[in-house]
Design an enzyme around this catalytic site. Structure first.
Site, PDB file in Angstrom:
ATOM      1  N   HIS A   1       6.441  28.463  18.104  1.00 42.76           N
ATOM      2  CA  HIS A   1       7.680  28.596  18.879  1.00 42.76           C
ATOM      3  C   HIS A   1       7.355  29.225  20.237  1.00 42.76           C
ATOM      4  O   HIS A   1       6.585  30.191  20.293  1.00 42.76           O
ATOM      5  CB  HIS A   1       8.669  29.483  18.109  1.00 42.76           C
ATOM      6  CG  HIS A   1       9.888  29.853  18.877  1.00 42.76           C
ATOM      7  ND1 HIS A   1      10.203  31.164  19.162  1.00 42.76           N
ATOM      8  CD2 HIS A   1      10.873  29.094  19.419  1.00 42.76           C
ATOM      9  CE1 HIS A   1      11.346  31.201  19.841  1.00 42.76           C
ATOM     10  NE2 HIS A   1      11.766  29.958  20.015  1.00 42.76           N
TER      11      HIS A   1
ATOM     12  N   HIS B   1       9.566  31.508  29.854  1.00 43.56           N
ATOM     13  CA  HIS B   1      10.407  32.129  28.827  1.00 43.56           C
ATOM     14  C   HIS B   1      10.831  33.498  29.363  1.00 43.56           C
ATOM     15  O   HIS B   1      10.209  34.509  29.062  1.00 43.56           O
ATOM     16  CB  HIS B   1       9.658  32.282  27.500  1.00 43.56           C
ATOM     17  CG  HIS B   1      10.553  32.713  26.374  1.00 43.56           C
ATOM     18  ND1 HIS B   1      10.149  33.613  25.398  1.00 43.56           N
ATOM     19  CD2 HIS B   1      11.827  32.379  26.069  1.00 43.56           C
ATOM     20  CE1 HIS B   1      11.139  33.811  24.545  1.00 43.56           C
ATOM     21  NE2 HIS B   1      12.168  33.071  24.928  1.00 43.56           N
TER      22      HIS B   1
END
Length: 341
Positions: free
Chosen positions: A57, A132
């Site tokens: 992930h 991110h």
């Protein structure tokens, strides 16, 4: 069956990718670099959508730049707060979801990569970065690292899932797609029927890379797969119990044909979770204590048309995640009906 699985694991996992001075093996050092090539022959003709495949992930987030601007994936409030240098240091603790580089993940057995990309607003070079919260490495550098591994392991197949795009216009997309073409060339697998895609067919065509592109531009390129072919339902919870219930429910609702399936075995922090564990970060606050329970769920799964396919996790090196997922394929030994005649 248990003895057989252990024997196969010993043969397959006997190599250490990176020597440890202490002489012991950690989860990140056990080498699964050629696990697909090492599967028994009858699994070579099983659709990839029926195999158990480990994934990560936010795969790229092993490094993020706390000196860079806050990414366009963040709210205006976060961007204002990030003007304080300490805030970026804390953001980094919650943005990083992996410890291993792309190469190290590949050697550990990871074959699915969750990728989120962005331009840097205001930049004139149109460069694309992984993102991110904070910016990561250049996408081109990551693609080259993956291609280098694939060149040395010609029977391994990877899934690259570009599922979030930020601050990208059509010119940015075309630049990224060109980089994908330049990086992988003939290794790219054209979009086709999911059920026709097996290790054997990919080996025969010398294809190693499946690119999933969650943007309408995929229609213009034969080597881009639509995002709908790889659904990845998201539990969005901090509770292991709720996560497992969600994973079970979404597996039971999985379409038996026509797509791959990603089980996101991850917990997602809420605002109050971050507030309570501000200094500890994602790994120490949420993942470290819950990952063993998540791994216990993985251990009792079975791959197949209505079973698990791709399973993703944060910090895949903290437990023997990849090996645990790979070994689920041993359960298909007796179920040869899945293989094509």
């Amino acid at each position: 069956m248990l003895a057989l699985r252990k024997a196969r694991r010993k043969l397959r996992m006997g190599t250490i990718c990176s020597p440890n001075p202490s002489g012991t093996k950690t989860a990140s050092e056990v080498c699964n670099a050629d696990w697909m090539a090492s599967l028994p022959p009858h699994l070579h003709r099983v659709p990839l959508s029926n195999l158990a495949i480990p994934g990560s992930h936010d795969s790229f987030s092993y490094w993020v730049d706390e000196k860079s601007p806050v990414g366009p994936d963040q709210t205006p409030a976060i961007k204002r707060l990030a003007r304080i240098s300490l805030v970026k240091k804390l953001m980094k603790k919650w943005s990083v979801t992996q410890n291993l580089t792309f190469r190290e993940q590949l050697e550990a057995g990871i074959r699915y990569f969750d990728l989120r990309v962005s331009s840097k607003p205001g930049a004139t070079d149109q460069e694309i970065y992984f993102i991110h919260g904070l910016f990561g490495i250049k996408v081109w550098d990551g693609l080259m690292e993956i291609d280098s591994f694939l060149a040395q392991h010609p029977q391994e197949i990877v899934f690259l899932d570009f599922n979030h795009f930020y601050a990208m216009d059509e010119a940015h997309h075309k630049r990224l797609i060109l980089q994908i073409q330049e990086a992988f060339g003939n290794k790219l697998c054209p979009a086709c029927s999911v059920e026709s895609l097996t290790l054997q067919t990919l080996w025969e065509k010398k294809c190693q890379v499946l690119i999933f592109y969650h943007c309408p531009l995929y229609k213009q390129y034969s080597f881009l797969w639509p995002g709908k072919k790889i659904p990845a339902p998201w539990a969005n919870t901090t509770s292991v119990r709720k996560l497992i219930l969600f994973l079970e429910t979404t597996l039971s609702e999985r379409a038996p044909r026509g797509s791959f399936h990603v089980s996101q075995a991850i917990l997602t922090p809420r605002v109050k979770t971050i507030a309570r564990g501000l200094v500890g970060g994602l790994k120490n606050t949420l993942v470290h204590r819950n990952l063993p329970a998540i791994l216990d769920w993985v251990k009792i799964q079975k791959p197949g048309a209505m079973g698990v396919n791709i399973i993703t996790s944060d910090f895949v090196d903290l437990v023997d995640f990849a090996t645990t997922v790979i070994e689920l394929n041993d359960l298909l030994q007796a179920d040869r009906s899945l293989a094509k005649c």
